[in-house]
Scaffold this active site. Sequence first.
Site, mmCIF file in Angstrom:
data_model
loop_
_atom_site.group_PDB
_atom_site.id
_atom_site.type_symbol
_atom_site.label_atom_id
_atom_site.label_comp_id
_atom_site.label_asym_id
_atom_site.label_seq_id
_atom_site.Cartn_x
_atom_site.Cartn_y
_atom_site.Cartn_z
ATOM 1 N N GLN A 25 -0.633 7.185 -6.396
ATOM 2 C CA GLN A 25 -1.767 8.059 -6.051
ATOM 3 C C GLN A 25 -1.883 9.203 -7.059
ATOM 4 O OE1 GLN A 25 0.443 8.652 -2.558
ATOM 5 N NE2 GLN A 25 -0.969 7.605 -1.182
ATOM 6 N N ARG A 45 -9.777 7.428 8.002
ATOM 7 C CA ARG A 45 -9.583 7.873 6.608
ATOM 8 C C ARG A 45 -10.861 7.696 5.807
ATOM 9 N NH1 ARG A 45 -4.376 5.783 7.390
ATOM 10 N NH2 ARG A 45 -4.798 3.771 6.436
ATOM 11 N N ARG A 46 -11.591 6.614 6.098
ATOM 12 C CA ARG A 46 -12.863 6.393 5.374
ATOM 13 C C ARG A 46 -13.879 7.469 5.735
ATOM 14 N NH1 ARG A 46 -9.350 3.316 3.868
ATOM 15 N NH2 ARG A 46 -9.132 5.112 2.567
ATOM 16 N N GLY A 94 -5.761 8.714 -3.652
ATOM 17 C CA GLY A 94 -4.902 9.096 -2.525
ATOM 18 C C GLY A 94 -5.747 9.485 -1.325
ATOM 19 N N ALA A 95 -5.386 8.954 -0.148
ATOM 20 C CA ALA A 95 -6.254 9.081 1.028
ATOM 21 C C ALA A 95 -5.705 9.986 2.122
ATOM 22 C CB ALA A 95 -6.490 7.686 1.620
ATOM 23 N N ASP A 120 0.851 -1.196 0.000
ATOM 24 C CA ASP A 120 0.000 0.000 0.000
ATOM 25 C C ASP A 120 0.885 1.243 0.000
ATOM 26 O OD1 ASP A 120 -2.322 -1.511 0.165
ATOM 27 O OD2 ASP A 120 -2.653 -1.134 2.307
ATOM 28 N N MET A 121 0.337 2.374 -0.475
ATOM 29 C CA MET A 121 1.098 3.618 -0.415
ATOM 30 C C MET A 121 0.555 4.480 0.713
ATOM 31 S SD MET A 121 3.657 5.190 -1.454
ATOM 32 C CE MET A 121 4.210 4.568 -3.048
ATOM 33 N N THR A 168 -11.113 2.488 -7.322
ATOM 34 C CA THR A 168 -11.945 3.670 -7.098
ATOM 35 C C THR A 168 -13.408 3.254 -6.967
ATOM 36 O OG1 THR A 168 -12.642 5.788 -8.057
ATOM 37 C CG2 THR A 168 -12.152 4.032 -9.619
ATOM 38 N N HIS A 169 -14.178 4.114 -6.264
ATOM 39 C CA HIS A 169 -15.631 3.906 -6.202
ATOM 40 C C HIS A 169 -16.337 4.966 -7.019
ATOM 41 C CE1 HIS A 169 -13.548 3.023 -2.393
ATOM 42 N NE2 HIS A 169 -14.140 1.867 -2.531
ATOM 43 N N ARG A 198 -1.402 -0.528 -8.554
ATOM 44 C CA ARG A 198 -2.784 -0.182 -8.191
ATOM 45 C C ARG A 198 -2.861 1.351 -8.227
ATOM 46 N NH1 ARG A 198 -3.832 -0.965 -2.213
ATOM 47 N NH2 ARG A 198 -4.377 -3.129 -2.610
#
Length: 311
Positions: A166, A291-292, A191-192, A136-137, A229-230, A187
């Site tokens: 990202q 983060r979500r 970016g979060a 993961d980044m 992505t969503h 992937r």
Amino acid sequence: MIDAVSKAFFHALAGSRHLKSLASRYGMRDAHSFARRFIAGESVEEAIAAGREVEAAGMLQTLDYLGESVASMAEADVATRAYLRVVDAIAAAGIGRNISLKLTQLGLDVDRATCVDNLRRILDAGQTHEFFVRIDMEGSAVTSVTLDIFETMWQLGYRNVGVVLQSYLTRSLDDVKRMNQLGARVRLVKGAYKEPRSVALQSKADVDAAFVSLMELLLAEGTYPAIATHDPAMIEATKTFAASRAIGRDRFEFQMLYGIRRDLQTALTREGFRVRVYVPFGREWFPYFMRRLGERPANAGFVLKSLLSER
Ligand SMILES: Cc1cc2nc3c(=O)[nH]c(=O)nc-3n(C[C@H](O)[C@H](O)[C@H](O)COP(=O)(O)OP(=O)(O)OC[C@H]3O[C@@H](n4cnc5c(N)ncnc54)[C@H](O)[C@@H]3O)c2cc1C
């Protein structure tokens, strides 16, 4: 603008010990507790059960044993051993062999060489059992070192490993080109993390436009990219580009997070696209959870309602 403010707000809350202990007490207490919307459970058994459900619905999964920013080599070793047990448990369970991990969980902030050793222990175990391991980044402070470590692994001959780039980072175009040349699996995400103007695009329109350009480069020249992505607009752009270049549905996959836009996950699967669901689990779920919330402040409403009714 609202995006940046909301990310900053939830980023600040994520640092609150009081909130963390309150959330930890109530968030996963039973099957209906609020964190379960995004987190599969605290144990590997719960994660494997969630992974099985995902696969039964015709999708792929990657399990993420949550944890990040460990503060000592001892903690990094504990996390590494835990990951090795997760690898064994997944192999024994017979579900798809794909995991995601973070380098700060393996000690990147403490000692780079130890982190590399820990990663190699996991990649070696992964190779034996034919796993794919996605790094993961995290925040921009570790982008360069994360990619350096990935490229070192690649030069050492590991091929069961991939990275995340990202679209909000202005450097990502160069990184995508380099990863495409290597033949590495990327992937792509928006970016979060909360990032400064000096390194990251700030408006949704700019981040989206960059996402589309990078997606096109990955699909046209990359190796089995994951478009994570969503966002229906990003998904549409990917489908349209793939169709216009006759890029087969077996040459890339969509990825989405557990519990988010299940309607889209199902619809894409029905259309014949590959969809992989990122299934996070473990006791260290608070930063991931925050983060979500930062991505969609409306999520905070259901948490608050649930906390008030539980207390
Ligand atoms: C499989 C996967 C792996 C990821 N790995 C990383 C990583 O390694 N590093 C990293 O920085 N980021 C990672 N991310 C997170 C990513 O960077 C974004 O923060 C996140 O995906 C939200 O962006 P979006 O593309 O969905 O678009 P947005 O423009 O943020 O959202 C588009 C739509 O998606 C839905 N949505 C998005 N987020 C939520 C949410 N939290 N709750 C409910 N609905 C939501 C909403 O309907 C929203 O309108 C990952 C995301 C995925 C899907």
